[in-house]
Design an enzyme around this catalytic site. Structure first.
Site, mmCIF file in Angstrom:
data_model
loop_
_atom_site.group_PDB
_atom_site.id
_atom_site.type_symbol
_atom_site.label_atom_id
_atom_site.label_comp_id
_atom_site.label_asym_id
_atom_site.label_seq_id
_atom_site.Cartn_x
_atom_site.Cartn_y
_atom_site.Cartn_z
ATOM 1 N N LYS A 33 0.930 -1.207 -0.026
ATOM 2 C CA LYS A 33 0.023 0.013 -0.158
ATOM 3 C C LYS A 33 0.781 1.339 0.023
ATOM 4 C CE LYS A 33 -2.076 -1.100 3.991
ATOM 5 N NZ LYS A 33 -1.267 -2.361 4.147
ATOM 6 N N ARG A 112 -9.624 0.811 8.582
ATOM 7 C CA ARG A 112 -9.304 -0.664 8.259
ATOM 8 C C ARG A 112 -10.329 -1.664 9.279
ATOM 9 N NH1 ARG A 112 -3.308 -0.031 9.153
ATOM 10 N NH2 ARG A 112 -2.923 -1.996 9.167
ATOM 11 N N ARG A 152 11.610 -5.946 5.065
ATOM 12 C CA ARG A 152 11.362 -4.324 4.378
ATOM 13 C C ARG A 152 12.349 -3.468 5.355
ATOM 14 N NH1 ARG A 152 5.810 -1.793 5.411
ATOM 15 N NH2 ARG A 152 5.837 -2.651 7.383
ATOM 16 N N ARG A 185 11.409 -1.287 10.849
ATOM 17 C CA ARG A 185 10.213 -0.964 11.730
ATOM 18 C C ARG A 185 10.186 -2.026 12.762
ATOM 19 N NH1 ARG A 185 4.938 0.186 8.020
ATOM 20 N NH2 ARG A 185 4.040 -0.863 9.729
ATOM 21 N N ARG A 196 -0.001 -9.057 13.419
ATOM 22 C CA ARG A 196 -0.484 -7.837 12.232
ATOM 23 C C ARG A 196 -1.504 -8.653 11.023
ATOM 24 N NH1 ARG A 196 4.561 -5.058 10.496
ATOM 25 N NH2 ARG A 196 3.184 -3.791 9.143
HETATM 26 P P1 AP5 Z 1 4.943 -1.749 1.739
HETATM 27 O O1 AP5 Z 1 4.405 -0.791 0.460
HETATM 28 O O2 AP5 Z 1 5.742 -0.824 2.818
HETATM 29 O O3 AP5 Z 1 3.374 -2.509 2.324
HETATM 30 P P2 AP5 Z 1 2.201 -1.745 3.070
HETATM 31 O O4 AP5 Z 1 1.059 -2.574 2.636
HETATM 32 O O5 AP5 Z 1 2.288 -0.365 3.004
HETATM 33 O O6 AP5 Z 1 2.544 -2.412 4.594
HETATM 34 P P3 AP5 Z 1 2.590 -1.616 6.107
HETATM 35 O O7 AP5 Z 1 3.264 -3.044 6.778
HETATM 36 O O8 AP5 Z 1 2.779 -0.218 5.985
HETATM 37 O O9 AP5 Z 1 0.942 -1.812 6.248
HETATM 38 P P4 AP5 Z 1 0.367 -1.851 7.734
HETATM 39 O O10 AP5 Z 1 -1.158 -1.861 7.271
HETATM 40 O O11 AP5 Z 1 0.594 -3.301 8.540
HETATM 41 O O12 AP5 Z 1 1.140 -0.798 8.600
HETATM 42 P P5 AP5 Z 1 0.708 0.456 8.985
HETATM 43 O O13 AP5 Z 1 1.580 1.411 9.059
HETATM 44 O O14 AP5 Z 1 -0.706 0.839 8.285
HETATM 45 O O15 AP5 Z 1 5.612 -2.782 1.296
HETATM 46 C C1 AP5 Z 1 6.143 -3.819 2.067
HETATM 47 C C2 AP5 Z 1 7.469 -4.465 1.393
HETATM 48 O O16 AP5 Z 1 7.286 -5.347 0.095
HETATM 49 C C3 AP5 Z 1 8.449 -3.446 1.117
HETATM 50 O O17 AP5 Z 1 9.653 -3.838 1.392
HETATM 51 C C4 AP5 Z 1 8.327 -3.165 -0.388
HETATM 52 O O18 AP5 Z 1 9.602 -2.907 -1.064
HETATM 53 C C5 AP5 Z 1 7.909 -4.656 -0.722
HETATM 54 N N1 AP5 Z 1 7.246 -4.669 -1.865
HETATM 55 C C6 AP5 Z 1 5.917 -3.565 -2.288
HETATM 56 N N2 AP5 Z 1 5.408 -3.987 -3.533
HETATM 57 C C7 AP5 Z 1 5.956 -4.985 -3.902
HETATM 58 C C8 AP5 Z 1 5.941 -5.916 -4.939
HETATM 59 N N3 AP5 Z 1 4.972 -5.409 -6.060
HETATM 60 N N4 AP5 Z 1 6.696 -6.735 -5.376
HETATM 61 C C9 AP5 Z 1 7.790 -7.013 -4.318
HETATM 62 N N5 AP5 Z 1 7.777 -6.464 -3.216
HETATM 63 C C10 AP5 Z 1 7.160 -5.258 -2.977
HETATM 64 O O19 AP5 Z 1 0.110 0.275 10.294
HETATM 65 C C11 AP5 Z 1 1.024 -0.281 11.545
HETATM 66 C C12 AP5 Z 1 0.240 -0.172 12.853
HETATM 67 O O20 AP5 Z 1 -0.233 0.911 13.230
HETATM 68 C C13 AP5 Z 1 -0.936 -1.017 12.933
HETATM 69 O O21 AP5 Z 1 -0.321 -2.568 13.016
HETATM 70 C C14 AP5 Z 1 -1.958 -0.813 14.069
HETATM 71 O O22 AP5 Z 1 -1.481 -0.971 15.245
HETATM 72 C C15 AP5 Z 1 -1.500 0.875 13.836
HETATM 73 N N6 AP5 Z 1 -2.767 1.444 12.941
HETATM 74 C C16 AP5 Z 1 -2.632 1.991 11.491
HETATM 75 N N7 AP5 Z 1 -3.646 2.221 11.042
HETATM 76 C C17 AP5 Z 1 -4.577 2.125 12.026
HETATM 77 C C18 AP5 Z 1 -5.977 2.255 11.816
HETATM 78 N N8 AP5 Z 1 -6.778 2.893 10.789
HETATM 79 N N9 AP5 Z 1 -6.727 1.725 12.924
HETATM 80 C C19 AP5 Z 1 -6.076 1.115 13.994
HETATM 81 N N10 AP5 Z 1 -4.792 1.057 14.017
HETATM 82 C C20 AP5 Z 1 -4.138 1.392 13.037
#
Ligand code: AP5
Length: 242
Positions: A33, A112, A152, A185, A196
């Site tokens: 994402k 989410r 990552r 991270r 997660r």
């Molecule tokens: P990346 O693009 O970083 O993936 P992502 O989908 O953004 O993954 P996140 O881990 O950031 O998502 P998340 O939803 O768990 O985290 P968030 O920060 O929102 O890509 C991942 C890896 O894959 C990278 O190394 C990249 O290079 C590689 N890659 C990408 N595309 C590729 C491809 N096509 N081919 C090969 N490799 C590829 O949330 C973190 C925490 O915050 C949650 O656990 C929760 O505690 C809290 N939180 C956040 N939002 C909320 C909410 N709305 N409500 C409640 N708690 C929340």
């Protein structure tokens, strides 16, 4: 800004999207994402609103992270759970007030849960001339997700995302753009990443359904190379906004 854009006509006279409106990228942790959000930001000069990034910024702030709320958030995130809806909603509400959101924005990681999705629809329907949220789900298998999360690395200075398996930096552990040492991270360890993924599985299906039944949903294969995923995401956005 031309009136047509403020009124939220997504497609301009050229047939191209000029006002993308709110675009939600859905997908499991590690689906890509954040990677895709950065491409969409560059395409339309719109901001990314990542609740994960906003929460991590809060954790880095010594004053806010020392409060009891800050400590509670740290505990929740380190356990791979979701922070309470009202807290993330308040953060998003503040962020949406900034003028850079007027033509659209990429929502990454919010909504989410179903209550968050319903809350956002209510907020946007109360604003005149605002396009509704369209959602694109980036689908990736469990095994690949785990490898993406544990591999990552991020640049703390420019935010560029790398992966030691699929997209390593040219020089070991430093950013190609600015030479900053790359960071991992805290929640990308295997045990927290697994938690997660479990949390996502349990809470996100109703969000997908929320947008699907309203005809504002598309799904793309997130296992293709980044540029091909980006093309599918943009095609899906064009279809949903036409
Ligand atoms: P990346 O693009 O970083 O993936 P992502 O989908 O953004 O993954 P996140 O881990 O950031 O998502 P998340 O939803 O768990 O985290 P968030 O920060 O929102 O890509 C991942 C890896 O894959 C990278 O190394 C990249 O290079 C590689 N890659 C990408 N595309 C590729 C491809 N096509 N081919 C090969 N490799 C590829 O949330 C973190 C925490 O915050 C949650 O656990 C929760 O505690 C809290 N939180 C956040 N939002 C909320 C909410 N709305 N409500 C409640 N708690 C929340």
């Amino acid at each position: 800004m031309p009136v047509a854009e403020i009124r939220g006509d997504a497609v301009g006279v050229s047939g191209k999207i000029v006002t993308p409106g709110p675009i939600l990228l859905l997908g499991a942790p590690g689906a890509g994402k954040g990677t895709q959000a950065k491409i969409l930001m560059a395409e339309w000069s719109i901001p990314q609103i990542s609740t994960g990034d906003l929460l991590r910024e809060m954790r880095k702030d010594p004053v806010r992270s020392a409060t009891s709320l800050g400590k509670q958030i740290r505990q929740i995130m380190d356990a791979g759970q979701l922070v309470p809806n009202d807290l993330v909603q308040a953060m998003v509400l503040e962020r949406l007030k900034l003028p850079d959101t007027v033509r659209g924005y990429v929502l990454d990681g919010f909504p989410r849960t179903l209550p968050q999705a319903e809350w956002l629809d209510e907020q946007l329907s109360a604003k005149p001339n605002t396009l509704p949220v369209i959602a694109v789900n980036v689908r990736v298998s469990y095994t690949n997700l785990l490898q993406r999360l544990t591999g990552r690395r991020n640049c703390p200075a420019c935010g560029r995302i790398y992966n030691i398996y699929s997209h390593p930096p040219q020089k070991d552990a430093v950013c190609d753009v600015d030479g900053t040492a790359l960071a991992r991270r805290a929640d990308d360890s295997e045990s927290i990443a697994c938690e997660r993924l479990r949390t996502h599985e349990a809470l996100t299906a109703p969000v997908v359904e929320h947008y699907r039944v309203r005809g504002r949903f598309a799904e793309v294969d997130g296992e293709l190379p980044v540029e091909d995923v980006a093309r599918s995401v943009m095609d899906a956005i064009a279809r949903l906004r036409s």
